[in-house]
Write an enzyme that holds these catalytic residues in place. Structure first.
Site, mmCIF file in Angstrom:
data_model
loop_
_atom_site.group_PDB
_atom_site.id
_atom_site.type_symbol
_atom_site.label_atom_id
_atom_site.label_comp_id
_atom_site.label_asym_id
_atom_site.label_seq_id
_atom_site.Cartn_x
_atom_site.Cartn_y
_atom_site.Cartn_z
ATOM 1 N N GLY A 106 10.625 4.441 9.981
ATOM 2 C CA GLY A 106 10.104 5.808 9.997
ATOM 3 C C GLY A 106 8.865 5.952 10.871
ATOM 4 N NE ARG A 170 14.625 4.875 7.938
ATOM 5 C CZ ARG A 170 13.398 4.509 7.571
ATOM 6 N NH1 ARG A 170 13.098 3.237 7.460
ATOM 7 N NH2 ARG A 170 12.481 5.419 7.314
ATOM 8 C CG ASP A 201 13.304 -4.124 5.019
ATOM 9 O OD1 ASP A 201 12.930 -5.058 4.270
ATOM 10 O OD2 ASP A 201 14.010 -3.182 4.628
ATOM 11 C CE LYS A 227 6.864 1.772 10.380
ATOM 12 N NZ LYS A 227 8.229 2.285 10.249
ATOM 13 C CB THR A 228 5.082 1.820 6.434
ATOM 14 O OG1 THR A 228 5.654 2.802 5.552
ATOM 15 C CG2 THR A 228 4.288 0.840 5.595
ATOM 16 C CG ASP A 230 6.421 4.632 2.564
ATOM 17 O OD1 ASP A 230 6.235 5.768 3.028
ATOM 18 O OD2 ASP A 230 7.548 4.184 2.281
ATOM 19 C CE1 TYR A 268 4.738 32.448 -8.933
ATOM 20 C CE2 TYR A 268 3.159 32.667 -7.135
ATOM 21 C CZ TYR A 268 4.258 33.140 -7.843
ATOM 22 O OH TYR A 268 4.869 34.292 -7.439
ATOM 23 C CG MET A 275 8.173 10.536 2.593
ATOM 24 S SD MET A 275 8.197 10.661 4.360
ATOM 25 C CE MET A 275 9.793 11.412 4.585
ATOM 26 N N GLY A 276 6.939 8.379 0.225
ATOM 27 C CA GLY A 276 6.563 7.027 -0.177
ATOM 28 C C GLY A 276 7.781 6.508 -0.910
ATOM 29 C CD GLU A 336 10.613 9.548 -0.503
ATOM 30 O OE1 GLU A 336 9.608 9.127 0.083
ATOM 31 O OE2 GLU A 336 11.703 9.685 0.064
ATOM 32 C CD GLU A 436 6.172 18.595 5.371
ATOM 33 O OE1 GLU A 436 6.374 17.391 5.152
ATOM 34 O OE2 GLU A 436 6.739 19.504 4.746
ATOM 35 N NE ARG A 438 8.659 10.304 8.770
ATOM 36 C CZ ARG A 438 9.863 9.744 8.716
ATOM 37 N NH1 ARG A 438 10.056 8.722 7.915
ATOM 38 N NH2 ARG A 438 10.848 10.208 9.433
#
Ligand code: FBP
Length: 563
Positions: A106, A170, A201, A227-228, A230, A268, A275-276, A336, A436, A438
């Site tokens: 990603g 990927r 990975d 890199k990530t 996450d 509200y 994400m993650g 996530e 949004e 990345r």
């Protein structure tokens, strides 16, 4: 210079100079750039002294020793060094003149700066240097699809987000054929160094390729870059993976905008999934930055063995308590990866996976679930049940990351309140924040961190540290005090069951509940629940006073300040 290189270089893929340019570079004309991009492209990046010097005046010295597990050493006998190196001035390495680079996985803000750092280091050391960008991830290496990276590319992409210069993918290099084809590509280009920019990975792949190349006497040095967004690729030597800083700042800005809207409208509840894929680092960091009313940390849910019903009840409890003080609004953050950390949900998902593998019909499948899983399945909203049965990943399993956890939880909180507290008004909206963040322009931290990682990757190549990952330590200090390191990737690996087989992998770093970031959150969350303590972070600033532009994440700050 490029034409000369072309004449001397292999011609298997190279045709004309026009064909060499990736389509994206042709499109980025000065008139198409925002004012911000034009200014960022020109912005200089500071590096520590050792990274300013040419490689010929640098050397790698022992920083410390680490350990490679015995079963990993058996699988990767050619790269089982246990020495962590630090780069210092003095002495001198060789220089690399042919370098290949690829992105894997990603997007994460700062990737283009890793390439800029590599390019500048290469240009500083040799006039004959070639930087080859393999296209669209590891498949570009396997299939020998590439572009030559030029000064023009760097000038248009420096300090920009995303991975669009060469694309990402990927593909995992797993089969014998893929390893052999990668080796042939390296041989064809006479690559001195191959740099793989990726997550856990992809860095595992870098180590296995390095081992394979050595085994087959291919002299290319393979280097990994962490890199990530996450944030789950970290350890004693990797303080943070690149992209985490920018992505969490983008999300925090959006969360705090939503919080301000909630505070204004007062009607509200907002459920925001972040994400993650597995770990909750992104959610925890955003909570520390914005101080929302409810934050679920998946690792804590697993630790407490919470059921879905208990989780829903605990959120509803906050809704009701806030209602009693006149506050019929709020912000809830959800990671996530949450569902896979709820023990009963994990069991349900694995039962569904097994049944799907047995080719059972979708009508029949629910009837074959064990009674507890069947009960759980029936209380889940119908739309989510359909997602559990129909959305599959490439292995045919339930695609957990596509499940709308935000809607599932919000819907169940709504049901609970309607059934048990009829007088409590509850209206909600759901959001998912992921893509949004990345590809945003990298923050000052990520821009510098990545540029330094690129320069360090070049040094690691000159020192022939194949199977090493580059990293920078002491990043909470001024840049001049940053310490560029190279760590043996094998020392980060262990054996793990993946899709039924034991595989060597880098263990994902989950949120640790006894560590400073979670402890800080735990200490403050009750007050954030009942009050409106939202912090409005605003967007990332790229120019201006240092204390606005230059910040590291709360997570990193807390981790480093308590050491
Ligand atoms: P990496 O681990 O490759 O860095 O990707 C992380 C991530 O952004 C996750 O947070 C998310 O679940 C996943 O990628 C989404 O993947 P895709 O880009 O394939 O939709």
């Amino acid at each position: 210079m490029i034409l000369e290189i072309l004449k001397t270089h292999s011609t298997r893929m190279y045709k004309t100079l026009t064909e060499l340019s990736s389509p994206s570079i042709v499109q980025i004309k000065e008139t198409m750039k925002s004012i911000l991009q034009s200014n960022l492209n020109k912005k200089n990046i500071d590096v520590p002294q050792v990274l300013q010097e040419p490689a010929s005046t640098n050397m790698a010295v022992e920083y410390t020793q680490t350990k490679v597990a015995e079963d990993i050493a058996v699988l990767t006998p050619n790269i089982s060094s246990e020495t962590v190196y630090k780069f210092v001035s003095g002495g001198g390495g060789d220089f690399s003149s042919k370098i290949g680079v690829l992105f894997s996985g990603g997007q994460a803000p700062g990737g283009h700066n890793v390439i800029s750092g590599l390019f500048d280091a290469l240009g500083q050391n040799t006039k004959q240097g070639v930087l080859i960008g393999f296209l669209n991830g590891p498949s570009g290496l396997v299939n020998n699809e590439y572009t030559l990276i030029t000064r023009e590319h760097i000038d248009a992409y420096k300090n920009t987000g995303g991975f669009d210069l060469i694309g990402s993918g990927r593909t995992k290099i797993e089969t014998k054929e893929q390893f052999q084809q990668s080796l042939e590509t390296a041989k064809e280009h006479s690559l001195d160094t191959l740099v793989i920019i990726g997550g856990d990975d992809s860095n595992t792949n870098a180590a296995l390729l390095a081992n394979y190349f050595k085994q087959h006497k291919q002299p290319t040095t393979v280097i990994g870059v962490p890199k990530t967004i996450d944030g789950d690729l970290k350890n004693t030597f990797v303080e943070t993976s690149f992209g985490f800083d920018t992505a969490t700042r983008v999300y925090s800005n959006l969360i705090s905008n939503i919080a301000r809207d909630a505070l204004s409208a007062k009607k509200y509840w907002h459920f925001i999934k972040l994400m993650g894929r597995s770990a909750s680092h992104v959610t925890l960091e955003c909570a520390l930055q914005t101080q929302p009313n409810v934050t679920i940390i998946a690792e804590e849910v697993a630790e407490r063995s919470q059921s879905l019903a208990e989780l829903v009840e605990s959120i509803a409890d906050t809704v009701i308590k806030r209602h009693k003080t006149g506050l019929n609004f709020g912000i809830a953050l959800l990671p996530e990866g949450l569902l896979e950390f709820i023990p009963e949900m994990k069991t349900l998902i694995s039962e569904i996976n097994e049944l799907l593998a047995s080719n059972i019909s979708l009508e029949e499948l629910p009837k074959q679930l064990t009674p507890p899983s069947h009960n759980l399945f029936t209380i889940i909203p119908e739309a989510i049940r359909a997602q559990l049965l129909l959305d599959r990943d490439p292995h045919g399993n339930v695609n957990v990351s596509l499940i709308e956890t935000d809607k599932l939880i919000a819907h169940m909180v709504d049901e609970y309140i309607k059934n048990n507290h009829t007088t409590v008004p509850f209206s909600y909206h759901c959001h998912f924040l992921g893509y949004e963040g990345r590809a945003a322009f990298p923050s000052a931290f990520d821009a510098s961190y990545c540029y330094c990682l690129g320069k360090t990757a070049y040094l690691a190549g000159t020192q022939k540290l194949s199977g090493y990952m580059v990293t920078i330590m002491d990043t909470t200090k001024p840049i001049q005090d940053w310490v560029p390191l190279a760590i043996p990737i094998a020392s980060l690996m262990h054996l793990e069951k993946r899709h039924g087989h034991m595989k060597p992998v880098i263990e994902k770093a989950l949120v640790e509940l006894d560590q400073p970031a979670f402890k800080h959150f735990e200490m403050h969350r009750n007050s954030w629940k009942s009050h409106n303590n939202y912090v409005f972070t605003g967007p990332i600033q790229y120019f201006g006073p240092n204390d606005i532009v230059w910040r590291c994440t709360h997570t990193l700050h807390l981790e480093k300040s308590t050491k």
